[in-house]
Design an enzyme around this catalytic site. Structure first.
Site, mmCIF file in Angstrom:
data_model
loop_
_atom_site.group_PDB
_atom_site.id
_atom_site.type_symbol
_atom_site.label_atom_id
_atom_site.label_comp_id
_atom_site.label_asym_id
_atom_site.label_seq_id
_atom_site.Cartn_x
_atom_site.Cartn_y
_atom_site.Cartn_z
ATOM 1 N N SER A 9 44.131 0.507 5.845
ATOM 2 C CA SER A 9 45.408 -0.200 5.852
ATOM 3 C C SER A 9 46.475 0.814 6.244
ATOM 4 C CB SER A 9 45.624 -0.811 4.465
ATOM 5 O OG SER A 9 46.858 -1.463 4.378
ATOM 6 N N HIS A 36 44.088 -3.674 8.212
ATOM 7 C CA HIS A 36 45.194 -4.595 7.932
ATOM 8 C C HIS A 36 46.220 -4.490 9.056
ATOM 9 C CE1 HIS A 36 44.234 -4.521 3.335
ATOM 10 N NE2 HIS A 36 43.344 -5.167 4.042
ATOM 11 N N ASP A 128 41.964 -3.822 -1.454
ATOM 12 C CA ASP A 128 41.026 -4.497 -0.564
ATOM 13 C C ASP A 128 39.980 -3.491 -0.077
ATOM 14 O OD1 ASP A 128 39.986 -6.631 0.887
ATOM 15 O OD2 ASP A 128 41.216 -6.211 2.649
#
Lengths: 184, 274
Positions: A9, A36, A128
């Site tokens: 991310s 992401h 995540d």
């Protein structure tokens, strides 16, 4: 063929870019990138990663087959499953506020490719990928997190370290060396 | 329970058979990995830990069957998703359909349904609603009932409104909403021209024929390859020559159909039937 799946991310782009720049041409393994990204910006990401990459980078279409030596990037606003029949994309609900969700791609690879998977979790600002990378380990695959000291944002690798025992915590250079020496 | 855990073949077959017996819905249409995730997700939502308990609950709880089925289908994410597609649709397709005396549109496998509402708003903006008949179909009655109510999900509204403003920088989506008891709904007059119909996409019989437009975005994702071909054959038979098919931007039209559906916009996956 091994299935290398990289999740990240915030702060992971440069690391991914460095990895792709250092993999050899005709790399014998398939690489999956679940990063992401802005959900409504379709273009630009593949092009940016391709600039320095030694292997082709593309966003797969639903039901495309997996080919070694290609880096597959999860498209914006879709979850990316890797199944025994190839890719499955979905617009299912966001997981960990994310679509694509790293957990989805990690879980699906763990379920289908078992001990042929290498899961790598990089810098990021939420949890995540933590549960997903554990599932790769549980299925017999190898798992790596980027050394939290090197991460711009260390929440993501720390969440994985908290949840499970990690095979390797590595900086970018060591991740690259590991992947270059990975046997099929 | 791990939402992504595989389901054994025996249990998977049992669930499929139970649903077929109870509601005549054929789950084998779905891509198996996605279906497994949807089943596990629904079980988690209802606190069901074991597959045998799920099957038992389906057998005895009629209301739960409808809820379970509606949860298997993946809802749309937001209104005007892929704003460039909607802009293209308005500027290049609806502008042509305006010249037709009547316009028949089919939105199969609705669920959510932001796609249907987005389309209705575009038709309204372009003065097309009165001459249009829109079929919205699903095999699940609860999904149809929910779509008729047209309640706006507040969690999706920001994204929907943001998308809409990219198409039309003057107005917010709120002009198409009515307010009642703290909730917001799509204006009822937009729904007047919609025929909500229980229909199974696997049927060879289409709800009508000579469609000018079929909107089927991000629905093929959930169908296995064989079913995709059956569905495209259905569309090929029931879309008028010169009519349009729109699929999701990451969906591919199989080779067998590339002479039937020719791209008008490759980026937006808009095809004309030739």
């Amino acid at each position: 063929m091994k299935y290398i799946v990289i999740g990240g991310s915030a702060g992971s782009f440069q690391t991914v870019s460095a990895i792709l720049a250092n993999l050899p041409k005709n790399y014998p393994h398939a690489v999956f990138l679940c990063l992401h990204r802005l959900k409504n910006v379709r273009g630009g990401f593949v092009e940016a990663l391709s600039l320095k990459s030694n292997i082709p980078v593309c966003e797969p279409f639903d039901k495309d087959q997996i080919v070694p030596g290609i880096a597959y990037l999860a498209p914006a606003n879709y979850h990316l499953y890797v199944t025994n029949d190839g890719f499955s994309l979905t617009t299912e609900e966001a997981i960990n506020h994310s679509r694509p969700s790293i957990d989805v791609t990690f879980f699906s690879l763990a379920n289908t490719k078992k001990n042929d998977v290498v899961g790598i979790l990089l810098s990021g600002a939420n949890k995540d990928g933590a549960a997903g990378i554990k599932s790769i380990l549980d299925a017999g695959g190898k798992i790596i997190v980027q050394s939290p000291d090197e991460c711009q944002v260390k929440t993501m690798p720390l969440a994985a370290i908290k949840l499970t025992s990690i095979d390797y915590s590595m900086n970018t250079k060591d991740i690259i060396d590991f992947l270059k020496n990975l046997k099929g | 329970m791990d939402e992504f855990q595989p389901i054994s073949n025996e249990i998977f077959r049992k669930i499929i058979s139970t649903v077929r017996t109870l509601r005549n819905v054929d789950f084998t249409m779905f891509a198996p990995d996605i279906l497994m995730h949807r089943i596990n997700r629904s079980m988690n939502l209802h606190g069901i830990q074991f597959y045998e308990k799920l099957i038992n609950k389906l057998m005895v709880d009629n209301c739960f069957v409808d809820l379970f089925l509606s949860e298997i289908f993946v809802p749309t994410t937001e209104m005007f998703r892929d704003d460039t597609m909607w802009k293209f649709l308005e500027e290049h397709i609806i502008s042509k359909l305006k010249h037709e005396s009547i316009c028949k549109i089919w939105v199969p496998q609705i669920c959510g349904d932001d796609e249907l509402y987005s389309l209705l708003i575009l038709l309204h903006r372009n003065g097309m609603l009165d001459k249009s008949t829109v079929y919205a179909t699903s095999p699940i009655q609860k999904i149809l009932d929910d779509a008729k109510i047209a309640l706006i999900d507040p969690k999706k509204f920001e994204a929907s409104d943001s998308n809409f403003k990219k198409i039309n920088d003057k107005n917010s989506l709120t002009i198409y909403l009515s307010h009642s008891d703290k909730y917001e709904y799509i204006l009822p007059e937009l729904l007047n021209k919609v025929i909500f119909l229980r229909h199974n996409i696997l049927n060879s019989v289409s709800p009508d024929n000579a469609f000018n437009l079929v909107l089927f975005r991000d629905r093929m994702l959930y169908l296995n390859s064989n079913i995709q071909k059956m569905v495209l054959e259905n569309f090929a038979s029931n879309i008028v020559k010169g009519g349009y098919l729109i699929t999701g931007i990451r969906e591919k039209i199989p080779n067998d159909f590339q002479n039937v559906f020719v791209p008008v916009s490759k980026n937006e996956n808009i095809f004309v039937k030739v």
